[in-house]
Structures are given as structure tokens and as C-alpha cells.
Design an enzyme around this catalytic site. Sequence first.
Site, PDB file in Angstrom:
ATOM      1  N   CYS A 101       8.491   4.188  32.978  1.00  0.00           N
ATOM      2  CA  CYS A 101       9.079   2.942  32.705  1.00  0.00           C
ATOM      3  C   CYS A 101       9.854   2.575  31.553  1.00  0.00           C
ATOM      4  O   CYS A 101      10.841   1.852  31.574  1.00  0.00           O
ATOM      5  CB  CYS A 101       7.853   2.028  32.462  1.00  0.00           C
ATOM      6  SG  CYS A 101       6.646   2.286  33.590  1.00  0.00           S
ATOM      7  N   CYS A 161       4.245   3.943  29.698  1.00  0.00           N
ATOM      8  CA  CYS A 161       4.904   4.871  30.660  1.00  0.00           C
ATOM      9  C   CYS A 161       5.984   5.758  30.517  1.00  0.00           C
ATOM     10  O   CYS A 161       7.049   4.649  30.238  1.00  0.00           O
ATOM     11  CB  CYS A 161       4.755   4.035  32.047  1.00  0.00           C
ATOM     12  SG  CYS A 161       5.591   4.787  33.383  1.00  0.00           S
TER      13      CYS A 161
END
Length: 158
Positions: free
Chosen positions: A54, A51
Site C-alpha cells: 500500500c 501495509c
Amino acid sequence: MRKSYIFWACLITVIAWGNLDQSAATGPRIDLEALLAQRVPILLEFGRGWCKPCKYMKPILKDMAKAYRNRAIVMTVDMDTNKRLVRAFRIRMMPTQVFLMPSGKEFVRNEGTLEREQIAQIFAKMGVAPPVLKGGPRAQIPQPVAPQIPRNRPRANW
């Protein structure tokens, strides 16, 4: 005959995807009870390694974990490895940060990214002192600065 080939192809694909999903889990399994036993505020950041937001949060969380060592716990939670925690906290998107009081009660939840200053402000509201700078007083949380607009800029002729 053709239907049986399609059936077996689908079955093999489903089995392969199931094994791929389990092997993609890279983070450690989190023991929430052991974390709560330390009786300090906790920041859990739920996400996955692929991600983009992330990945953006990873160095921020690493810095905050170092800055708040022994006063708070800051850790990432791999959503593939810790599916039980994801269900328990009802995580809907990634990244999601969940701040827990020492008692285990949820204090704040954020979906998306946070900056260092925002994390420090939330910890301050939870009663955790701001990080200490080396050789100096407690760190001041910088306030956002409004962008400066040049005053001598020519106006567009509409």
C-alpha cells in the site's frame, strides 16, 4: 482467586485492543454515493497505512489522481475507517483496486499492486482519455520492453 485475575486480565486486553484498533484508523470516511454523483469513472484502492504494498502504491495513486483530475476519481480507502465499504466490496486482501464505471458498476478488480501504465490502460478501456503532457500531445503509454540478453556471453561448462 487466580481464575478471576486471568478473567480480568483477558477482559482488559480485549478492551484495549478494541480501542487501539479504532484509534489506528487514519483515513477519511468515504461517501460512495457522493462520489458516484459526479458521474465519472472511479478507482478505489483499499489498503492500510502500515501495509508495504500500500505504501508502494501511494505515490502512484497520487500521480494518477493528479493526471486524471476532472476526468476520473482516484482515491485510497482506509480499510479500518471504511469497514462498511470493505464488506460491501468483499475485499479479501490489501491492496485491492476496484475500478467503477460512472454508473457504479464494477469494471475491473485487481488484488496486489498496479503500475501507472496498467492504471492508464484500464482507464483507456473505460473510455477515459490518457493524461495530457504539459505542452505536448497526449501521453503515450509505454509498452514493456523485453530484457536484452548479451549474445557474446560465455556458456557454462556443465
